[in-house]
Motif scaffolding. Structure first.
Motif, PDB file in Angstrom:
ATOM      1  N   ALA A 190      33.446   5.188  -5.314  1.00 59.49           N
ATOM      2  CA  ALA A 190      34.446   6.064  -5.916  1.00 59.49           C
ATOM      3  C   ALA A 190      35.249   5.278  -6.940  1.00 59.49           C
ATOM      4  O   ALA A 190      35.735   4.190  -6.642  1.00 59.49           O
ATOM      5  CB  ALA A 190      35.362   6.634  -4.846  1.00 59.49           C
ATOM      6  N   VAL A 191      35.365   5.830  -8.149  1.00 60.18           N
ATOM      7  CA  VAL A 191      36.131   5.201  -9.225  1.00 60.18           C
ATOM      8  C   VAL A 191      37.154   6.217  -9.707  1.00 60.18           C
ATOM      9  O   VAL A 191      36.802   7.334 -10.058  1.00 60.18           O
ATOM     10  CB  VAL A 191      35.222   4.778 -10.398  1.00 60.18           C
ATOM     11  CG1 VAL A 191      36.045   4.118 -11.499  1.00 60.18           C
ATOM     12  CG2 VAL A 191      34.105   3.860  -9.932  1.00 60.18           C
ATOM     13  N   ASP A 192      38.418   5.805  -9.736  1.00 58.14           N
ATOM     14  CA  ASP A 192      39.505   6.704 -10.123  1.00 58.14           C
ATOM     15  C   ASP A 192      39.811   6.551 -11.608  1.00 58.14           C
ATOM     16  O   ASP A 192      40.308   5.520 -12.046  1.00 58.14           O
ATOM     17  CB  ASP A 192      40.744   6.391  -9.289  1.00 58.14           C
ATOM     18  CG  ASP A 192      41.850   7.398  -9.475  1.00 58.14           C
ATOM     19  OD1 ASP A 192      41.734   8.270 -10.368  1.00 58.14           O
ATOM     20  OD2 ASP A 192      42.846   7.323  -8.736  1.00 58.14           O
ATOM     21  N   PHE A 193      39.524   7.598 -12.379  1.00 57.43           N
ATOM     22  CA  PHE A 193      39.830   7.612 -13.800  1.00 57.43           C
ATOM     23  C   PHE A 193      41.183   8.246 -14.078  1.00 57.43           C
ATOM     24  O   PHE A 193      41.608   8.329 -15.218  1.00 57.43           O
ATOM     25  CB  PHE A 193      38.734   8.353 -14.577  1.00 57.43           C
ATOM     26  CG  PHE A 193      37.470   7.560 -14.691  1.00 57.43           C
ATOM     27  CD1 PHE A 193      37.317   6.617 -15.691  1.00 57.43           C
ATOM     28  CD2 PHE A 193      36.433   7.742 -13.798  1.00 57.43           C
ATOM     29  CE1 PHE A 193      36.157   5.879 -15.799  1.00 57.43           C
ATOM     30  CE2 PHE A 193      35.272   7.007 -13.899  1.00 57.43           C
ATOM     31  CZ  PHE A 193      35.130   6.068 -14.904  1.00 57.43           C
ATOM     32  N   THR A 247      32.465  10.045  -8.141  1.00 60.06           N
ATOM     33  CA  THR A 247      31.864   9.736  -6.846  1.00 60.06           C
ATOM     34  C   THR A 247      30.362   9.597  -7.036  1.00 60.06           C
ATOM     35  O   THR A 247      29.724  10.454  -7.645  1.00 60.06           O
ATOM     36  CB  THR A 247      32.148  10.847  -5.820  1.00 60.06           C
ATOM     37  OG1 THR A 247      33.569  11.007  -5.707  1.00 60.06           O
ATOM     38  CG2 THR A 247      31.566  10.497  -4.458  1.00 60.06           C
ATOM     39  N   VAL A 248      29.816   8.496  -6.529  1.00 61.76           N
ATOM     40  CA  VAL A 248      28.376   8.248  -6.561  1.00 61.76           C
ATOM     41  C   VAL A 248      27.941   8.076  -5.115  1.00 61.76           C
ATOM     42  O   VAL A 248      28.371   7.137  -4.441  1.00 61.76           O
ATOM     43  CB  VAL A 248      28.018   6.987  -7.377  1.00 61.76           C
ATOM     44  CG1 VAL A 248      26.521   6.767  -7.391  1.00 61.76           C
ATOM     45  CG2 VAL A 248      28.590   7.070  -8.782  1.00 61.76           C
ATOM     46  N   GLU A 249      27.117   9.001  -4.640  1.00 63.62           N
ATOM     47  CA  GLU A 249      26.592   8.933  -3.271  1.00 63.62           C
ATOM     48  C   GLU A 249      25.178   8.399  -3.332  1.00 63.62           C
ATOM     49  O   GLU A 249      24.327   8.961  -4.025  1.00 63.62           O
ATOM     50  CB  GLU A 249      26.615  10.316  -2.633  1.00 63.62           C
ATOM     51  CG  GLU A 249      28.016  10.892  -2.534  1.00 63.62           C
ATOM     52  CD  GLU A 249      28.045  12.341  -2.046  1.00 63.62           C
ATOM     53  OE1 GLU A 249      26.980  13.005  -2.053  1.00 63.62           O
ATOM     54  OE2 GLU A 249      29.131  12.794  -1.698  1.00 63.62           O
ATOM     55  N   LEU A 250      24.918   7.298  -2.632  1.00 62.30           N
ATOM     56  CA  LEU A 250      23.615   6.619  -2.662  1.00 62.30           C
ATOM     57  C   LEU A 250      22.961   6.674  -1.293  1.00 62.30           C
ATOM     58  O   LEU A 250      23.595   6.342  -0.295  1.00 62.30           O
ATOM     59  CB  LEU A 250      23.791   5.157  -3.063  1.00 62.30           C
ATOM     60  CG  LEU A 250      24.547   4.885  -4.354  1.00 62.30           C
ATOM     61  CD1 LEU A 250      24.876   3.416  -4.456  1.00 62.30           C
ATOM     62  CD2 LEU A 250      23.743   5.340  -5.525  1.00 62.30           C
ATOM     63  N   GLU A 251      21.702   7.069  -1.273  1.00 67.39           N
ATOM     64  CA  GLU A 251      20.915   7.027  -0.040  1.00 67.39           C
ATOM     65  C   GLU A 251      19.906   5.899  -0.171  1.00 67.39           C
ATOM     66  O   GLU A 251      19.217   5.788  -1.175  1.00 67.39           O
ATOM     67  CB  GLU A 251      20.212   8.354   0.192  1.00 67.39           C
ATOM     68  CG  GLU A 251      21.173   9.513   0.416  1.00 67.39           C
ATOM     69  CD  GLU A 251      20.453  10.820   0.617  1.00 67.39           C
ATOM     70  OE1 GLU A 251      19.269  10.806   1.015  1.00 67.39           O
ATOM     71  OE2 GLU A 251      21.086  11.854   0.381  1.00 67.39           O
ATOM     72  N   ALA A 252      19.836   5.068   0.840  1.00 67.22           N
ATOM     73  CA  ALA A 252      18.926   3.920   0.809  1.00 67.22           C
ATOM     74  C   ALA A 252      17.500   4.356   1.114  1.00 67.22           C
ATOM     75  O   ALA A 252      17.271   5.346   1.805  1.00 67.22           O
ATOM     76  CB  ALA A 252      19.375   2.873   1.814  1.00 67.22           C
TER      77      ALA A 252
END
Length: 81
Positions: A26-29, A74-79
């Motif tokens: 999560a990065v807050d702009f 928000t970037v949701e990553l699945e391995a």
């Protein structure tokens, strides 16, 4: 993932949350940020006003979902399993 470089370039606070089979970045702009996000060939591309920032995803990522809501990327990553 080059999150340190990305947050240094954007000067925005970021967090990474690790789970058993996935992680979330999560990065807050900031509220009201006029930003868009796209995912192209394992690269998250954020366009904020006249600037463009890129975030390379790890090669072990099986699936990724990106969105911006209320100025938070928000970037949701699945391995890979």
């Amino acid at each position: 993932m080059n999150l340190d470089r990305f947050t240094h370039e954007t000067e925005r606070p970021a967090r990474r949350y690790e789970y058993d089979d996935s992680s979330v970045v999560a990065v807050d702009f900031g509220p009201g940020a006029d930003a868009t996000v796209d995912l192209v060939d394992g690269t998250v591309i954020v366009v904020l006003e006249d600037d463009q920032f890129e975030l390379e995803l790890p090669e072990a990522t099986a699936d990724a979902h990106t969105f911006i809501r209320n100025g938070v990327l928000t970037v949701e990553l699945e391995a890979d399993q």
